[in-house]
Scaffold this active site. Structure first.
Site, PDB file in Angstrom:
ATOM      1  N   GLY A  12       0.845  -1.188   0.000  1.00  0.00           N
ATOM      2  CA  GLY A  12       0.000   0.000   0.000  1.00  0.00           C
ATOM      3  C   GLY A  12       0.878   1.234   0.000  1.00  0.00           C
ATOM      4  O   GLY A  12       2.085   1.171  -0.297  1.00  0.00           O
ATOM      5  N   ASN A  37       3.602  -8.832  -1.426  1.00  0.00           N
ATOM      6  CA  ASN A  37       2.253  -8.303  -1.640  1.00  0.00           C
ATOM      7  C   ASN A  37       1.399  -9.361  -2.314  1.00  0.00           C
ATOM      8  O   ASN A  37       1.886 -10.160  -3.124  1.00  0.00           O
ATOM      9  CB  ASN A  37       2.292  -7.044  -2.515  1.00  0.00           C
ATOM     10  N   GLU A 170     -17.234  10.956  -0.399  1.00  0.00           N
ATOM     11  CA  GLU A 170     -16.594  10.956  -1.718  1.00  0.00           C
ATOM     12  C   GLU A 170     -17.293   9.976  -2.660  1.00  0.00           C
ATOM     13  O   GLU A 170     -17.433  10.260  -3.855  1.00  0.00           O
ATOM     14  CB  GLU A 170     -15.111  10.607  -1.586  1.00  0.00           C
ATOM     15  N   ASP A 302      -2.364   1.844   8.055  1.00  0.00           N
ATOM     16  CA  ASP A 302      -3.584   1.465   8.765  1.00  0.00           C
ATOM     17  C   ASP A 302      -3.321   0.624  10.007  1.00  0.00           C
ATOM     18  O   ASP A 302      -4.160   0.575  10.903  1.00  0.00           O
ATOM     19  CB  ASP A 302      -4.511   0.672   7.834  1.00  0.00           C
ATOM     20  N   ALA A 319      -3.554   8.334   3.411  1.00  0.00           N
ATOM     21  CA  ALA A 319      -2.399   8.119   2.540  1.00  0.00           C
ATOM     22  C   ALA A 319      -1.293   9.115   2.871  1.00  0.00           C
ATOM     23  O   ALA A 319      -0.105   8.777   2.849  1.00  0.00           O
ATOM     24  CB  ALA A 319      -2.827   8.266   1.077  1.00  0.00           C
ATOM     25  N   GLN A 320      -1.676  10.334   3.193  1.00  0.00           N
ATOM     26  CA  GLN A 320      -0.711  11.389   3.492  1.00  0.00           C
ATOM     27  C   GLN A 320       0.183  11.011   4.674  1.00  0.00           C
ATOM     28  O   GLN A 320       1.415  11.125   4.603  1.00  0.00           O
ATOM     29  CB  GLN A 320      -1.465  12.696   3.798  1.00  0.00           C
ATOM     30  N   LYS A 380      -7.513  18.747  -5.222  1.00  0.00           N
ATOM     31  CA  LYS A 380      -7.602  17.305  -4.985  1.00  0.00           C
ATOM     32  C   LYS A 380      -6.808  16.542  -6.032  1.00  0.00           C
ATOM     33  O   LYS A 380      -6.079  15.593  -5.707  1.00  0.00           O
ATOM     34  CB  LYS A 380      -9.072  16.875  -5.012  1.00  0.00           C
TER      35      LYS A 380
END
Length: 406
Positions: A12, A37, A170, A302, A319-320, A380
């Protein structure tokens, strides 16, 4: 003397970027790096709402790992992780096992269903590229079948989204773009399609700027979305959700052909099942992002619990933050190999933007600057493209980027 083995589980945002950064921080003689992965691709999890609604093709949201990592520096193993035996410094895979000196856990998330009856069986969830494809294909089928099935009812066109957080809102933004297209394609009266959002809090986007929340809610309502706030999903059936408003003893049933759950995620269960110290399924990492009970293990994304000292609450696993964690983990592994002190992770927020379809959005950037409408939508796309650039450089950006200035 053999080189130290660095093993990264998951590609990820955090895992893939850790692999990329390790090749920048270390020489080939410093360590052997292996990345494991399940698939041979990385997918942009922040784009899954677009794949689910069908506003972008699923291939747009995934990147072949071989196009991001340096295969001469990183050994890629396509396999599924089954268990981490931390006392033996060994990882059990579906098709074998690997040993390590240093481990980076980046195994991502699972849906948190909170014990809601029928949710696992009858609701969709945006967990991966494949689950997002299932949602898109299911919605397309419901519309395609409507005028070809004499027993079809408008309820099969109805869509219920559980959860009014970032992912849910979203997704709604993409759905209000996509549904009119489906109606035109399959000759369906748009007024027959009902889109409902069910959220347990008193507001959508909890914690977001109230002015921008109002803008988002008004925008989505103007597109036909009905909000059920202070309301909880109690049960999901094959063709409906049963909801209960806060303070009420009565259940209301909403008939729907598509039910999508975005109401919560938890860390991959492998972490907790492997005996690591956890808090609500996540590892409460130390300041340098190592596990509290094992100095040879780092945790990113996560699976990591990092507290915001100002709010007293954990940082959301975006993600940031995962990308920033990856930079620090790569440097800290280098520090350890060179017998240097490790660095403390300090999160530096670049802002948050929530899309409302392709041409509208809301966000707070550069500290406290509020954006909405087309300006926020452009920002965005810039944020999404920056992530691509950090992962794979200009080549990946030109191939997958969203922002088209000309």
């Amino acid at each position: 003397m053999s080189k130290p083995k660095i093993l990264i589980l998951g590609a990820g945002y955090g895992g893939l970027m850790t692999a990329v950064r390790l090749t920048k921080e270390l020489s080939n003689e410093d360590a052997d790096i292996t990345l494991v992965n399940k698939h041979n691709y990385h997918y942009e999890s922040t784009w899954l709402h677009e794949v689910s609604a069908g506003t972008i093709h699923h291939d747009k949201a995934r990147v072949l790992i071989k196009n991001v990592i340096n295969p001469n520096r990183v050994n890629f193993v396509q396999d599924s992780v089954r268990e981490i035996k931390k006392d033996e410094k060994k990882v059990i895979l579906k098709n074998g096992e690997l040993t390590y000196d240093y481990l980076v856990i980046a195994l991502g998330f699972e849906s948190a269903t909170f014990g809601i009856k029928g949710l696992d069986e009858y609701a969709f969830a945006m967990r991966s590229i494949n689950t997002a494809r299932r949602i898109r294909e299911h919605i397309d089928y419901q519309f395609a079948n409507y005028n070809n099935d004499k027993n079809a009812t408008p309820e099969q066109l109805a869509i219920v989204v559980g959860g009014g957080g970032f992912s849910g809102i979203e997704l709604l933004g993409e759905l209000v773009n996509r549904v009119p297209e489906l109606c035109r394609e399959y000759d369906i009266d748009p007024t027959l399609v009902k889109i409902t959002n069910v959220e347990g809090a008193s507001s959508i986007l909890p914690g977001f700027d109230p002015e921008l929340v109002t803008y988002a809610k008004n925008f989505l309502e103007s597109k036909g979305v009905q909000f059920k706030l202070d309301t909880f999903i109690k049960e999901v059936t094959p063709d409906s959700v049963k909801i209960q408003a806060k303070g009420s003893e009565d259940l209301e049933e909403i008939k729907a052909g598509t039910i999508i759950w975005t109401g919560g995620v938890k860390a991959n269960a492998i972490v907790e099942n492997s005996g690591f110290e956890t808090n609500r399924s996540k590892v409460p990492v130390k300041d340098d992002l190592r596990a509290p009970d094992d100095d040879s293990v780092f945790v990113v994304g996560d699976c990591a619990l990092i507290m915001n000292e100002e709010s007293g609450r954990p940082y959301p696993p975006t993600a940031q933050i995962a990308l920033q964690e990856a930079y620090v983990i790569a440097r800290n592994i280098k520090h350890i190999l060179k017998n240097e002190p490790t660095e403390t992770f300090v999160y530096k927020s670049k802002g948050t933007v929530a899309s409302l379809g392709h041409s509208d959005a809301i966000g707070v950037v550069f500290g406290d600057k509020k954006l909405k409408g087309k300006a926020a939508a452009t920002m965005k796309k810039v944020i999404d493209d920056r992530s691509l650039f950090l992962q794979g450089g200009l080549g990946l950006l030109l191939k997958k980027g969203k922002f088209k200035p000309f």
